[in-house]
Motif scaffolding. Structure first.
Motif, PDB file in Angstrom:
ATOM      1  N   MET A  32      12.332  -1.342  -2.480  1.00 55.35           N
ATOM      2  CA  MET A  32      11.714  -0.069  -2.175  1.00 55.35           C
ATOM      3  C   MET A  32      10.520   0.193  -3.093  1.00 55.35           C
ATOM      4  O   MET A  32       9.461   0.534  -2.617  1.00 55.35           O
ATOM      5  CB  MET A  32      12.775   1.030  -2.294  1.00 55.35           C
ATOM      6  N   ARG A  33      10.708   0.027  -4.393  1.00 56.81           N
ATOM      7  CA  ARG A  33       9.601   0.247  -5.327  1.00 56.81           C
ATOM      8  C   ARG A  33       8.434  -0.678  -5.028  1.00 56.81           C
ATOM      9  O   ARG A  33       7.281  -0.297  -5.161  1.00 56.81           O
ATOM     10  CB  ARG A  33      10.054   0.024  -6.759  1.00 56.81           C
ATOM     11  N   PHE A  34       8.766  -1.907  -4.663  1.00 58.63           N
ATOM     12  CA  PHE A  34       7.714  -2.868  -4.371  1.00 58.63           C
ATOM     13  C   PHE A  34       6.858  -2.402  -3.204  1.00 58.63           C
ATOM     14  O   PHE A  34       5.637  -2.501  -3.240  1.00 58.63           O
ATOM     15  CB  PHE A  34       8.304  -4.251  -4.087  1.00 58.63           C
ATOM     16  N   ARG A  35       7.485  -1.912  -2.153  1.00 56.74           N
ATOM     17  CA  ARG A  35       6.731  -1.449  -0.979  1.00 56.74           C
ATOM     18  C   ARG A  35       5.819  -0.280  -1.352  1.00 56.74           C
ATOM     19  O   ARG A  35       4.695  -0.188  -0.864  1.00 56.74           O
ATOM     20  CB  ARG A  35       7.683  -1.039   0.157  1.00 56.74           C
ATOM     21  N   ILE A  36       6.297   0.592  -2.219  1.00 55.01           N
ATOM     22  CA  ILE A  36       5.463   1.709  -2.677  1.00 55.01           C
ATOM     23  C   ILE A  36       4.278   1.176  -3.471  1.00 55.01           C
ATOM     24  O   ILE A  36       3.133   1.573  -3.244  1.00 55.01           O
ATOM     25  CB  ILE A  36       6.291   2.698  -3.518  1.00 55.01           C
ATOM     26  N   ARG A  37       4.549   0.246  -4.394  1.00 56.28           N
ATOM     27  CA  ARG A  37       3.472  -0.350  -5.195  1.00 56.28           C
ATOM     28  C   ARG A  37       2.451  -1.042  -4.290  1.00 56.28           C
ATOM     29  O   ARG A  37       1.246  -0.921  -4.485  1.00 56.28           O
ATOM     30  CB  ARG A  37       4.052  -1.352  -6.184  1.00 56.28           C
ATOM     31  N   GLU A  38       2.950  -1.747  -3.286  1.00 57.30           N
ATOM     32  CA  GLU A  38       2.060  -2.452  -2.371  1.00 57.30           C
ATOM     33  C   GLU A  38       1.183  -1.469  -1.593  1.00 57.30           C
ATOM     34  O   GLU A  38      -0.001  -1.715  -1.384  1.00 57.30           O
ATOM     35  CB  GLU A  38       2.884  -3.319  -1.420  1.00 57.30           C
ATOM     36  N   ARG A  39       1.750  -0.327  -1.202  1.00 56.52           N
ATOM     37  CA  ARG A  39       0.971   0.681  -0.480  1.00 56.52           C
ATOM     38  C   ARG A  39      -0.041   1.358  -1.390  1.00 56.52           C
ATOM     39  O   ARG A  39      -1.165   1.631  -0.979  1.00 56.52           O
ATOM     40  CB  ARG A  39       1.894   1.735   0.141  1.00 56.52           C
ATOM     41  N   VAL A  40       0.356   1.652  -2.619  1.00 59.73           N
ATOM     42  CA  VAL A  40      -0.527   2.356  -3.547  1.00 59.73           C
ATOM     43  C   VAL A  40      -1.675   1.463  -4.003  1.00 59.73           C
ATOM     44  O   VAL A  40      -2.838   1.851  -3.952  1.00 59.73           O
ATOM     45  CB  VAL A  40       0.273   2.889  -4.763  1.00 59.73           C
ATOM     46  N   PHE A  41      -1.351   0.257  -4.469  1.00 61.84           N
ATOM     47  CA  PHE A  41      -2.374  -0.630  -5.011  1.00 61.84           C
ATOM     48  C   PHE A  41      -3.000  -1.541  -3.959  1.00 61.84           C
ATOM     49  O   PHE A  41      -4.108  -2.014  -4.129  1.00 61.84           O
ATOM     50  CB  PHE A  41      -1.789  -1.507  -6.126  1.00 61.84           C
ATOM     51  N   GLY A  42      -2.250  -1.829  -2.917  1.00 61.98           N
ATOM     52  CA  GLY A  42      -2.709  -2.774  -1.901  1.00 61.98           C
ATOM     53  C   GLY A  42      -2.194  -4.169  -2.194  1.00 61.98           C
ATOM     54  O   GLY A  42      -1.849  -4.488  -3.333  1.00 61.98           O
ATOM     55  N   PRO A  43      -2.144  -5.019  -1.168  1.00 64.21           N
ATOM     56  CA  PRO A  43      -1.590  -6.360  -1.333  1.00 64.21           C
ATOM     57  C   PRO A  43      -2.483  -7.290  -2.156  1.00 64.21           C
ATOM     58  O   PRO A  43      -2.036  -8.329  -2.609  1.00 64.21           O
ATOM     59  CB  PRO A  43      -1.442  -6.870   0.102  1.00 64.21           C
ATOM     60  N   GLU A  44      -3.744  -6.917  -2.386  1.00 66.75           N
ATOM     61  CA  GLU A  44      -4.681  -7.782  -3.104  1.00 66.75           C
ATOM     62  C   GLU A  44      -4.924  -7.314  -4.544  1.00 66.75           C
ATOM     63  O   GLU A  44      -5.908  -7.716  -5.156  1.00 66.75           O
ATOM     64  CB  GLU A  44      -6.011  -7.834  -2.346  1.00 66.75           C
ATOM     65  N   HIS A  45      -4.050  -6.509  -5.082  1.00 67.57           N
ATOM     66  CA  HIS A  45      -4.189  -5.999  -6.454  1.00 67.57           C
ATOM     67  C   HIS A  45      -3.416  -6.890  -7.418  1.00 67.57           C
ATOM     68  O   HIS A  45      -2.357  -7.420  -7.078  1.00 67.57           O
ATOM     69  CB  HIS A  45      -3.668  -4.560  -6.519  1.00 67.57           C
ATOM     70  N   SER A  46      -3.926  -7.042  -8.635  1.00 72.92           N
ATOM     71  CA  SER A  46      -3.254  -7.934  -9.589  1.00 72.92           C
ATOM     72  C   SER A  46      -1.871  -7.410  -9.993  1.00 72.92           C
ATOM     73  O   SER A  46      -0.976  -8.205 -10.296  1.00 72.92           O
ATOM     74  CB  SER A  46      -4.125  -8.176 -10.817  1.00 72.92           C
ATOM     75  N   ASP A  47      -1.658  -6.093  -9.972  1.00 68.42           N
ATOM     76  CA  ASP A  47      -0.313  -5.561 -10.252  1.00 68.42           C
ATOM     77  C   ASP A  47       0.664  -5.943  -9.138  1.00 68.42           C
ATOM     78  O   ASP A  47       1.830  -6.252  -9.399  1.00 68.42           O
ATOM     79  CB  ASP A  47      -0.336  -4.042 -10.402  1.00 68.42           C
ATOM     80  N   THR A  48       0.185  -5.927  -7.910  1.00 65.58           N
ATOM     81  CA  THR A  48       1.015  -6.356  -6.788  1.00 65.58           C
ATOM     82  C   THR A  48       1.319  -7.845  -6.918  1.00 65.58           C
ATOM     83  O   THR A  48       2.455  -8.280  -6.681  1.00 65.58           O
ATOM     84  CB  THR A  48       0.311  -6.063  -5.451  1.00 65.58           C
ATOM     85  N   ALA A  49       0.329  -8.626  -7.329  1.00 61.07           N
ATOM     86  CA  ALA A  49       0.539 -10.064  -7.532  1.00 61.07           C
ATOM     87  C   ALA A  49       1.587 -10.323  -8.610  1.00 61.07           C
ATOM     88  O   ALA A  49       2.404 -11.238  -8.483  1.00 61.07           O
ATOM     89  CB  ALA A  49      -0.772 -10.748  -7.894  1.00 61.07           C
ATOM     90  N   ALA A  50       1.579  -9.518  -9.663  1.00 59.50           N
ATOM     91  CA  ALA A  50       2.588  -9.662 -10.714  1.00 59.50           C
ATOM     92  C   ALA A  50       3.980  -9.395 -10.147  1.00 59.50           C
ATOM     93  O   ALA A  50       4.949 -10.076 -10.507  1.00 59.50           O
ATOM     94  CB  ALA A  50       2.288  -8.718 -11.870  1.00 59.50           C
ATOM     95  N   THR A  51       4.075  -8.438  -9.245  1.00 67.36           N
ATOM     96  CA  THR A  51       5.357  -8.160  -8.598  1.00 67.36           C
ATOM     97  C   THR A  51       5.767  -9.317  -7.697  1.00 67.36           C
ATOM     98  O   THR A  51       6.935  -9.701  -7.673  1.00 67.36           O
ATOM     99  CB  THR A  51       5.283  -6.843  -7.803  1.00 67.36           C
ATOM    100  N   TYR A  52       4.806  -9.887  -6.959  1.00 67.26           N
ATOM    101  CA  TYR A  52       5.100 -11.079  -6.153  1.00 67.26           C
ATOM    102  C   TYR A  52       5.687 -12.175  -7.045  1.00 67.26           C
ATOM    103  O   TYR A  52       6.655 -12.834  -6.686  1.00 67.26           O
ATOM    104  CB  TYR A  52       3.838 -11.633  -5.493  1.00 67.26           C
ATOM    105  N   HIS A  53       5.073 -12.352  -8.208  1.00 70.82           N
ATOM    106  CA  HIS A  53       5.522 -13.392  -9.135  1.00 70.82           C
ATOM    107  C   HIS A  53       6.955 -13.129  -9.597  1.00 70.82           C
ATOM    108  O   HIS A  53       7.783 -14.044  -9.650  1.00 70.82           O
ATOM    109  CB  HIS A  53       4.574 -13.465 -10.334  1.00 70.82           C
TER     110      HIS A  53
END
Length: 84
Positions: free
Chosen positions: A1-22
């Motif tokens: 759930m938090r990840f989906r919020i982060r992805e919506r807020v920052f977008g899928p191409e943000h380095s914070d989102t990439a850190a979450t992917y990792h």
């Protein structure tokens, strides 16, 4: 759930989102779900590469992790092939 919020807020191409992917990839790798781990490590790598370039540690880490998981997948297949 938090990840989906982060992805919506920052977008899928943000380095914070990439850190979450990792981080998600690491969990899958620990659970020996290598296909899912590769999926998320590759997402992290693509984003970090486009944002930070190829020599940044945050780009190198998911690339190295991808290679490690690919090696583990091959090794696992070799072990399965050797069983009677």
């Amino acid at each position: 759930m938090r990840f989906r919020i982060r992805e919506r807020v920052f977008g899928p191409e943000h380095s914070d989102t990439a850190a979450t992917y990792h981080n998600i990839a690491w969990v899958y790798a620990e659970q020996v779900d290598y296909e899912k781990a590769l999926e998320y490590y590759k997402k992290a790598y693509v984003v970090q590469l486009s944002k930070l370039g190829g020599n940044h540690p945050n780009t190198i880490d998911p690339k190295d992790s991808t290679e490690i998981v690919e090696f583990r997948m091959k090794y696992k297949l070799l072990l399965l092939e050797d069983q009677p």
